[in-house]
Design a protein around this motif. Structure first.
Motif, PDB file in Angstrom:
ATOM      1  N   GLN A 287      50.872  36.257  70.462  1.00 53.01           N
ATOM      2  CA  GLN A 287      50.905  37.350  69.484  1.00 53.01           C
ATOM      3  C   GLN A 287      52.045  38.319  69.787  1.00 53.01           C
ATOM      4  O   GLN A 287      52.764  38.762  68.891  1.00 53.01           O
ATOM      5  CB  GLN A 287      49.566  38.093  69.492  1.00 53.01           C
ATOM      6  N   MET A 288      52.219  38.637  71.059  1.00 56.84           N
ATOM      7  CA  MET A 288      53.320  39.512  71.446  1.00 56.84           C
ATOM      8  C   MET A 288      54.665  38.847  71.160  1.00 56.84           C
ATOM      9  O   MET A 288      55.614  39.492  70.706  1.00 56.84           O
ATOM     10  CB  MET A 288      53.213  39.856  72.934  1.00 56.84           C
ATOM     11  N   GLN A 289      54.738  37.547  71.400  1.00 55.43           N
ATOM     12  CA  GLN A 289      55.981  36.829  71.141  1.00 55.43           C
ATOM     13  C   GLN A 289      56.324  36.852  69.652  1.00 55.43           C
ATOM     14  O   GLN A 289      57.485  37.039  69.274  1.00 55.43           O
ATOM     15  CB  GLN A 289      55.860  35.386  71.631  1.00 55.43           C
ATOM     16  N   PHE A 290      55.308  36.662  68.794  1.00 56.54           N
ATOM     17  CA  PHE A 290      55.548  36.702  67.352  1.00 56.54           C
ATOM     18  C   PHE A 290      56.108  38.061  66.923  1.00 56.54           C
ATOM     19  O   PHE A 290      57.020  38.144  66.094  1.00 56.54           O
ATOM     20  CB  PHE A 290      54.256  36.407  66.592  1.00 56.54           C
ATOM     21  N   MET A 291      55.552  39.128  67.496  1.00 54.69           N
ATOM     22  CA  MET A 291      56.027  40.454  67.120  1.00 54.69           C
ATOM     23  C   MET A 291      57.480  40.651  67.543  1.00 54.69           C
ATOM     24  O   MET A 291      58.308  41.158  66.772  1.00 54.69           O
ATOM     25  CB  MET A 291      55.150  41.540  67.746  1.00 54.69           C
ATOM     26  N   VAL A 292      57.800  40.246  68.749  1.00 55.41           N
ATOM     27  CA  VAL A 292      59.180  40.380  69.233  1.00 55.41           C
ATOM     28  C   VAL A 292      60.123  39.536  68.384  1.00 55.41           C
ATOM     29  O   VAL A 292      61.230  39.969  68.024  1.00 55.41           O
ATOM     30  CB  VAL A 292      59.260  39.984  70.720  1.00 55.41           C
ATOM     31  N   GLU A 293      59.690  38.324  68.022  1.00 55.23           N
ATOM     32  CA  GLU A 293      60.533  37.464  67.183  1.00 55.23           C
ATOM     33  C   GLU A 293      60.762  38.085  65.805  1.00 55.23           C
ATOM     34  O   GLU A 293      61.868  38.001  65.253  1.00 55.23           O
ATOM     35  CB  GLU A 293      59.887  36.082  67.047  1.00 55.23           C
ATOM     36  N   ASP A 294      59.708  38.690  65.242  1.00 50.85           N
ATOM     37  CA  ASP A 294      59.871  39.360  63.945  1.00 50.85           C
ATOM     38  C   ASP A 294      60.870  40.508  64.036  1.00 50.85           C
ATOM     39  O   ASP A 294      61.708  40.700  63.142  1.00 50.85           O
ATOM     40  CB  ASP A 294      58.522  39.884  63.450  1.00 50.85           C
ATOM     41  N   LEU A 295      60.787  41.273  65.098  1.00 51.72           N
ATOM     42  CA  LEU A 295      61.728  42.384  65.277  1.00 51.72           C
ATOM     43  C   LEU A 295      63.161  41.869  65.391  1.00 51.72           C
ATOM     44  O   LEU A 295      64.083  42.413  64.765  1.00 51.72           O
ATOM     45  CB  LEU A 295      61.356  43.190  66.525  1.00 51.72           C
ATOM     46  N   LEU A 296      63.355  40.816  66.173  1.00 48.00           N
ATOM     47  CA  LEU A 296      64.695  40.254  66.326  1.00 48.00           C
ATOM     48  C   LEU A 296      65.189  39.646  65.021  1.00 48.00           C
ATOM     49  O   LEU A 296      66.362  39.791  64.651  1.00 48.00           O
ATOM     50  CB  LEU A 296      64.692  39.195  67.436  1.00 48.00           C
TER      51      LEU A 296
END
Length: 461
Positions: A287-296
């Motif tokens: 879930q944290m990875q998805f959020m970081v990927e969305d931001l990038l």
């Protein structure tokens, strides 16, 4: 006794007789000749004086007429200039002082004309600049009457359509603005205030009121206002983003830390429990990875650093893949999923972006649909464009929240969104992707009845 000599006048005349010359001497008494000569001289003098008088009258009349003509020409030109005709000039055909006067008047007219035209150009430039300014500009005299106002003042300060000549209290309903102007009239320096003006939608305006002076005497106040609303909204969005990201990161981090500490306990060594804890840690990390990927991803899209890979894409296959991905959730909620004809078979676009767009919109439709709601996907061709509609009969979006659905880091119902997951970046990413594909996206929604997203993309880029 003195001797008197009688005055004699002699008239001598030579006469030619034959081949010789004869001379005659005629004696005329003075008493006879002098009165005759005096009479002749008298009339000669009278006629001479009369002639001179007549000549003087004629000359003076001509001069007076000439001077009157010159003066009339000067008056005509000056009156024409006063009436606004700057092109009229004296026709100089004279010599001497009058000619110099005409030339002087024409030169003065040229200088004044150039100055007036220059002033008009400057006034026109100033009016154009003030009228085109996004900031509100209002000039008020000492008595509080408006003497200048630009169109932006109607939007930002709530001014009436034609405020010039009206008192500030009548032209603007803002008591705060009137108080600011009153303070500026008695102040030696400018005054600044942040005004909240609610004409149609609430506005936050920064107003600067500065006294303007002539010979160190205050003649009025110049008010300049600019809209702070977008800046304040951005600050609010940033605060919300920090709060949302903090919450979204805190939740999985708390779970990861808790289960990791449990695994560190010597008693928690059972394989089944360990596997469950590890799975929970993995899901939260994902879930944290998805959020970081969305931001990038959003950062790259906004910076224009995403490269398009154009290819022939079968739209039916993309829709089928997305529906298959969400099939378990659709079945779980008993959603009636209807895939209607899509209008076209193949379009030329970026496969990954199109898949992400449809995936995100279907994800939202499934998340915010209630049990037994309907999800409908349909498409049609319109000229050289392909239009895709993704509609649901879910909870919908309120009219107040609808204009902000594509904003970054913004989410409608906080509690509902946290329950369904997500960072509030999905629709912002979708809008950026659609824009990069040279398309458009719109949304229509009614709270409690559902939402329709409409995407329009060119069929061949």
């Amino acid at each position: 006794m003195r001797n008197r000599v009688a005055l004699r006048l002699f008239l001598i005349q030579l006469v030619v007789i034959g081949g010789g010359v004869a001379c005659f001497l005629l004696l005329i008494p003075a008493s006879v000749l002098i009165p005759h000569i005096a009479d002749k001289l008298w009339w000669t003098c009278i006629l001479t004086v009369v002639g001179m008088i007549l000549l003087a009258v004629l000359v003076s009349t001509a001069v007076a007429s000439y001077v009157a003509y010159v003066i009339e020409q000067v008056k005509h030109v000056t009156r024409a200039m006063m009436a606004g005709d700057l092109d009229d000039r004296i026709s100089v055909s004279w010599s001497g002082v009058s000619g110099e006067l005409g030339l002087a008047v024409n030169t003065m007219a040229e200088v004044l004309t150039e100055r007036v035209r220059q002033e008009r150009r400057e006034q026109s430039q100033l009016k154009t600049i003030i009228a085109s300014m996004q900031e509100a500009v209002v000039v008020v005299d000492n008595d509080g009457f408006i003497i200048l106002s630009n169109p932006a003042s109607q939007t930002l300060l709530g001014m009436s359509a034609s405020p010039v000549g009206l008192p500030i209290a009548a032209a603007c309903r803002s008591v705060e603005l009137a108080q600011l102007i009153e303070k500026a009239l008695t102040s030696t320096e400018g005054m600044r205030a942040e005004l909240k003006l609610p004409p149609i939608a609430p506005l936050i305006v920064s107003a600067q009121a500065t006294p303007w002076r002539v010979d160190n005497n205050v003649q009025g106040v110049v008010v300049v206002g600019y809209d702070l609303t977008p800046q304040r909204q951005l600050e609010e969005v940033q605060r919300e983003f920090v709060a949302n990201v903090s919450h979204e990161l805190k939740t999985p981090l708390t779970a990861i830390r808790g289960y990791a500490e449990t695994l560190q306990n010597e008693d928690a060594t059972e394989p089944v429990m360990t596997r469950n804890f590890v799975n929970i840690i993995a899901r939260n990390a994902e879930q944290m990875q998805f959020m970081v990927e969305d931001l990038l991803r959003l950062s790259k899209l906004e910076a224009g650093r995403t490269q398009l890979v154009m290819e022939e894409v079968a739209v039916a296959d993309v829709v089928s893949e997305v529906i298959a991905r969400f099939h378990p959730h659709i079945q779980e909620k008993k959603i009636d999923c209807q895939v209607k004809p899509l209008g076209v078979d193949i379009i030329r676009t970026d496969y990954r972006m199109l898949t992400h767009i449809i995936n995100n919109l279907v994800d939202n439709a499934v998340k915010y649909s209630r049990e037994g709601d309907t999800l409908r996907i349909s498409g049609r061709q319109q000229g050289d464009d392909w239009t895709l509609e993704i509609a649901d009969t879910g909870v919908g979006i309120s009219s107040e929240e609808l204009p902000r659905v594509f904003e970054r880091f913004w989410r409608a119902d906080r509690s509902r969104t946290r329950a369904t997951g997500g960072s509030g970046l999905g629709l912002a990413i979708v809008r950026q992707m659609v824009s990069q594909l040279r398309g458009s996206i719109t949304v229509a929604s009614q709270e409690g009845k559902g939402t329709i997203f409409t995407i329009c993309l060119p069929m061949g880029m």
